[in-house]
Design an enzyme around this catalytic site. Structure first.
Site, short mmCIF file in Angstrom:
data_model
loop_
_atom_site.label_atom_id
_atom_site.label_comp_id
_atom_site.label_asym_id
_atom_site.label_seq_id
_atom_site.Cartn_x
_atom_site.Cartn_y
_atom_site.Cartn_z
N HIS A 72 91.47 -60.06 -24.75
CA HIS A 72 92.03 -60.96 -25.76
C HIS A 72 92.33 -62.29 -25.08
O HIS A 72 92.58 -62.35 -23.87
CB HIS A 72 93.32 -60.39 -26.33
CG HIS A 72 93.13 -59.20 -27.21
ND1 HIS A 72 94.05 -58.83 -28.15
CD2 HIS A 72 92.13 -58.28 -27.30
CE1 HIS A 72 93.63 -57.76 -28.79
NE2 HIS A 72 92.47 -57.40 -28.28
N GLU A 81 94.94 -64.12 -25.07
CA GLU A 81 96.25 -64.16 -24.40
C GLU A 81 96.20 -63.48 -23.04
O GLU A 81 96.72 -64.00 -22.05
CB GLU A 81 97.33 -63.47 -25.24
CG GLU A 81 97.53 -64.06 -26.61
CD GLU A 81 96.74 -63.32 -27.70
OE1 GLU A 81 95.51 -63.12 -27.53
OE2 GLU A 81 97.34 -62.95 -28.72
N CYS A 132 99.04 -59.39 -30.73
CA CYS A 132 99.06 -57.97 -31.06
C CYS A 132 100.06 -57.27 -30.13
O CYS A 132 100.67 -57.90 -29.26
CB CYS A 132 97.67 -57.37 -30.89
SG CYS A 132 97.12 -57.28 -29.17
N CYS A 157 99.18 -57.73 -26.34
CA CYS A 157 99.43 -59.09 -25.84
C CYS A 157 100.92 -59.41 -25.82
O CYS A 157 101.40 -60.06 -24.89
CB CYS A 157 98.65 -60.09 -26.67
SG CYS A 157 96.86 -59.87 -26.51
#
Length: 186
Positions: free
Chosen positions: A91, A93, A121, A124
């Site tokens: 991801h 992040e 999410c 993260c």
């Protein structure tokens, strides 16, 4: 909390990362290896970060993230690379946090700010807590997987030993439009 003008400038940079990431192609590169930017993030990307352009895959959701040091200098930028890398943890992040930690030489990102175009999410949100990020700035809310207030609120859980300041909804309409266009939603 109410967003500050600097948060808006930072979010515009994260949007730039998300849109350039979605439009670019090529091998994965890591801005952290080029070193941190010496320019404030509001002045745009550093030459090192701009030349290190992110990899892309047409299936990667256009999410952009940047990490700024305590002095406001951009340390790292990333877009989603889950499809490009075949890595479910890639991801934006997570990649930006990893790259910032490499630049600083420590896993603790105390005093740093994570700016991301979409509500993080659970994975993260947990990572930014574990990294001791001081401030989180995000754009669009994510009602299906969001863990900073939508479904869960990992970053404000009083049972955890670290809770960052959170500024939500910064340029939310622009960030949400990017998601709607990607998923072709009305």
């Amino acid at each position: 909390m109410i967003a500050r003008p600097l948060h808006v400038a930072w979010m515009r940079r994260a949007l730039e990362v998300a849109t350039s990431h979605a439009a670019s192609a090529g091998p994965s590169s890591h801005p952290a290896s080029a070193g941190p930017s010496s320019e404030p993030a509001s002045a745009g990307p550093s030459p090192q970060l701009a030349s290190a352009g992110p990899s892309s895959h047409p299936g990667d959701v256009p999410v952009g993230a940047i990490v700024l040091g305590p002095d406001g200098v951009e340390l790292a930028a990333a877009g989603n690379e889950r499809e490009a890398l075949g890595d479910p943890t890639a991801h934006a992040e997570i990649l930006a946090l990893r790259r910032a930690a490499a630049v600083l030489g420590t896993r603790r990102l105390e005093g740093c700010t994570l700016v991301v175009t979409l509500e993080p999410c659970t994975m993260c949100a947990g990572a930014l807590v574990l990294a001791r990020v001081s401030t989180l700035v995000f754009g669009a809310w994510e009602p299906k997987t969001g863990a900073v207030g939508s479904l869960w609120d990992v970053v404000r859980d009083r049972r955890l030993n670290h809770r960052p300041e959170v500024y939500s909804g910064v340029l939310a309409d622009e960030c949400a439009t990017l998601m709607r266009e990607f998923f072709r939603l009305p």
